[in-house]
Motif scaffolding. Structure first.
Motif, PDB file in Angstrom:
ATOM      1  N   GLY A 147     -52.517 -48.840  11.489  1.00  0.00           N
ATOM      2  CA  GLY A 147     -53.081 -49.958  11.518  1.00  0.00           C
ATOM      3  C   GLY A 147     -53.664 -49.979  12.969  1.00  0.00           C
ATOM      4  N   ALA A 148     -53.592 -51.265  13.652  1.00  0.00           N
ATOM      5  CA  ALA A 148     -54.585 -51.536  14.852  1.00  0.00           C
ATOM      6  C   ALA A 148     -54.529 -50.421  15.916  1.00  0.00           C
ATOM      7  N   GLU A 151     -56.571 -45.788  15.454  1.00  0.00           N
ATOM      8  CA  GLU A 151     -57.977 -45.064  16.101  1.00  0.00           C
ATOM      9  C   GLU A 151     -57.685 -44.819  17.505  1.00  0.00           C
ATOM     10  N   PHE A 152     -56.913 -45.855  18.289  1.00  0.00           N
ATOM     11  CA  PHE A 152     -57.096 -45.720  19.855  1.00  0.00           C
ATOM     12  C   PHE A 152     -56.138 -44.261  20.062  1.00  0.00           C
ATOM     13  N   ASP A 172     -49.917 -48.110   3.177  1.00  0.00           N
ATOM     14  CA  ASP A 172     -51.173 -48.947   2.482  1.00  0.00           C
ATOM     15  C   ASP A 172     -52.241 -48.018   2.492  1.00  0.00           C
ATOM     16  N   LYS A 174     -55.268 -48.316   1.801  1.00  0.00           N
ATOM     17  CA  LYS A 174     -56.622 -49.386   2.529  1.00  0.00           C
ATOM     18  C   LYS A 174     -56.552 -49.209   3.922  1.00  0.00           C
ATOM     19  N   ALA A 175     -55.315 -49.145   4.655  1.00  0.00           N
ATOM     20  CA  ALA A 175     -55.129 -48.975   6.030  1.00  0.00           C
ATOM     21  C   ALA A 175     -56.020 -47.447   6.660  1.00  0.00           C
ATOM     22  N   LYS A 178     -59.433 -47.603   6.260  1.00  0.00           N
ATOM     23  CA  LYS A 178     -60.031 -48.156   7.356  1.00  0.00           C
ATOM     24  C   LYS A 178     -60.250 -47.446   8.654  1.00  0.00           C
TER      25      LYS A 178
ATOM     26  N   ARG B 338     -55.596 -55.587  11.201  1.00  0.00           N
ATOM     27  CA  ARG B 338     -55.177 -54.251  11.607  1.00  0.00           C
ATOM     28  C   ARG B 338     -56.521 -53.558  11.912  1.00  0.00           C
ATOM     29  N   LEU B 340     -58.695 -53.878  14.439  1.00  0.00           N
ATOM     30  CA  LEU B 340     -58.990 -54.063  15.929  1.00  0.00           C
ATOM     31  C   LEU B 340     -60.285 -53.250  16.361  1.00  0.00           C
ATOM     32  N   PHE B 341     -59.933 -51.987  16.121  1.00  0.00           N
ATOM     33  CA  PHE B 341     -61.134 -50.829  16.514  1.00  0.00           C
ATOM     34  C   PHE B 341     -62.271 -51.126  15.830  1.00  0.00           C
TER      35      PHE B 341
END
Lengths: 348, 348
Positions: A147-148, A151-152, A172, A174-175, A178, B338, B340-341
């Motif tokens: 999720g959000a 990447e961080f 998921d 798709k996440a 992404k 999801r 944010l990045f």
């Protein structure tokens, strides 16, 4: 208006747009490294801070929290929500803003968005813990929950701990797609996995970061091999956990602030006197971190006010002499402080 | 930037300038009457609120406080400082800002200055208490302490309780002059007095509002005659009181939220079980207010989060379809929550 507010009336405000500009100006990996240094600096002087568990207002759908702290000279707090169901409505699970203030006068000196900043400080803090606890030479991360925050996490662990490979899994697909799309070209090897079990194969570092306000078992005992370091990020409020209890029993658990973690962290599954080590003690050398190759270390992270304080302090130091803020007319500042009413009248 | 933030990312912000415009647009006495109605509405549903004593961070020079509450649908909090020594440096003793948020999503829906708004709500609350507790026909106010709150008190007591005459006293005659100048033409008879003793002559209502972080005796026992109502506003933090203990012993004491008032109010001078009546119970008819002509009623006011909540709610309702706010880009709002990045990357 007859009179313009003086400089004291203005509070520098960093909008989301300006925060994004600041991140790109500094460069995200450099920023994560610098931010991690600020967090570590504050963990080293942990004892000089006022500490309280965050003040939470729970509702059926989520939580709204205030997280204040002070080092005696500077006061900071963050407003943050946690609403797992928001995602379905096109909203952020976690959003927030923060304020830094001068203890001597009580005047705020910074207001900033903290949705992005929280994502950055959470990643920087995980990386700080990982650098102190992960086995030497760890370069493969299993990132469970894409999720959000994902990447961080990946970039902080790359920049701060030397992670080269990220094995991704999310319920998921798709996440995961992404996250892989977003991390393209950032110098990380990425492997999309079809299960948590597959993701942890060969990983010395596991970060779980899923969002579900209910007891969940993202990792079961059999998935976790000897010697790994785990950052459990997603379990951060009462009723929200990610790890099976058996994993905790095989691990040495490191926490931010025990009174808060016992309420909100993975260890809410354990007795009130379950042994934990405070991370700041490892960082200052007062407690042992990793003591052996087969030891499982668990950073049971819930996010603590001091990390936000460090992040606010960092942003404050970084926006000086830049255009990455605007001044908000947020504080009444009459010429004579006893003459608030006169100021109001003259504005007629 | 490739993408503009959506409406959800914006938080309406009421600056000091816009708050002043709003006050003049509505008219200060009308506003105080309307605000008092909002406060009373919330006192009537007192039991439906989450209540905690405010979270105070004390330092040598003052205090910074967070005052949160929620009615289950709306969440509100105020940031406020109290620094008596600020005045000498040309700063406000009390300054603040507040936020209203949607409990269902955790998203803030209002950010507003609360220095002026706190002055207004404090006055409206005193007037509400006075209307319920003062003797019938009371029309003379002794206003002791002529600082930033004094004009607001006088006008609220005029608009809400029918006060016609204000007898003013301050240790600094210049403060009294300032208040008289500001209230010129507002339809109040004003009498400048040379002592607190002189000020209370013929007054049925006494408001004390002085600022000094130490035990002070603004009123001594002999000054307070039978039948008066006292609003003790200035004593509002540990170590800060205004009334001699003997006055308390002769009075019936009414408070906002006992756990907070016992720490911060005049009754910090008394035992932990000193009998008090909660003001909301008087307003709902569950407890008796004034029961006799010779009774001294004391509103030991410290300011409670629910009053700020009412004030925030009032401002929120009053700025709709006006130009008295601006939208702040305070919340990150990626198209996919999801991602944010991705939002950050696209802003490059």
């Amino acid at each position: 208006m007859n009179s313009q507010p003086s400089q004291k009336a203005f509070v520098p405000f960093v909008s989301v747009e300006n925060m994004m500009r600041l991140v790109h100006h500094i460069g995200i990996e450099t920023l994560l490294v610098e931010l991690c240094a600020f967090v570590e600096e504050d963990f080293k002087r942990w004892e000089s801070f006022d500490k309280v568990p965050r003040i939470a207002s729970h509702s059926k759908e989520g939580v709204i929290e205030l997280m204040p702290t002070s080092d005696g000279d500077i006061y900071g707090f963050k407003y943050v929500n946690g609403h797992p169901k928001n995602t379905k409505e096109g909203l952020q699970t976690v959003t927030g803003f923060g304020v830094l203030a001068d203890v001597a006068t009580g005047y705020p000196v910074l207001l900033t968005e903290m949705t992005l900043l929280t994502a950055l400080r959470t990643a920087a803090t995980s990386a700080m813990a990982t650098r102190h606890l992960a086995p030497r030479g760890a370069d493969t991360l299993a990132m469970i929950g894409n999720g959000a925050q994902s990447e961080f996490q990946a970039l902080a662990l790359k920049a701060i701990c030397g992670v080269k490979t990220v094995r991704l899994y999310d319920i998921d697909a798709k996440a995961t797609e992404k996250t892989m799309r977003n991390l393209q070209g950032q110098g990380l090897n990425m492997v999309a996995c079809h299960s948590a079990q597959e993701a942890v194969q060969g990983a010395q570092i596991i970060t779980t970061c899923t969002a579900d306000k209910q007891y969940a078992t993202i990792l079961t005992d059999n998935m976790v091999g000897a010697g790994v370091h785990i950052n459990a990020i997603g379990g951060d409020c009462p009723g929200k956990t990610e790890l099976h209890k058996d994993i905790l029993l095989r691990s040495d658990t490191f926490v931010e602030y025990p009174p808060q973690t016992r309420i909100e962290g993975e260890i809410q599954q354990m007795a009130a006197d379950y042994p934990v080590t405070e991370l700041w003690k490892v960082i200052t050398g007062q407690a042992k971190g990793r003591t052996g190759e087969r030891q499982i270390t668990l950073f049971d992270s819930v996010g603590f006010a001091i990390e936000d304080f460090s992040a606010l302090r960092y942003v404050y130091s970084r926006i000086k002499n830049t255009t990455y803020f605007e001044n908000l007319d947020m504080l009444a500042d009459p010429d004579d402080p006893r003459d608030l009413f006169g100021m109001l009248q003259r504005a007629k």
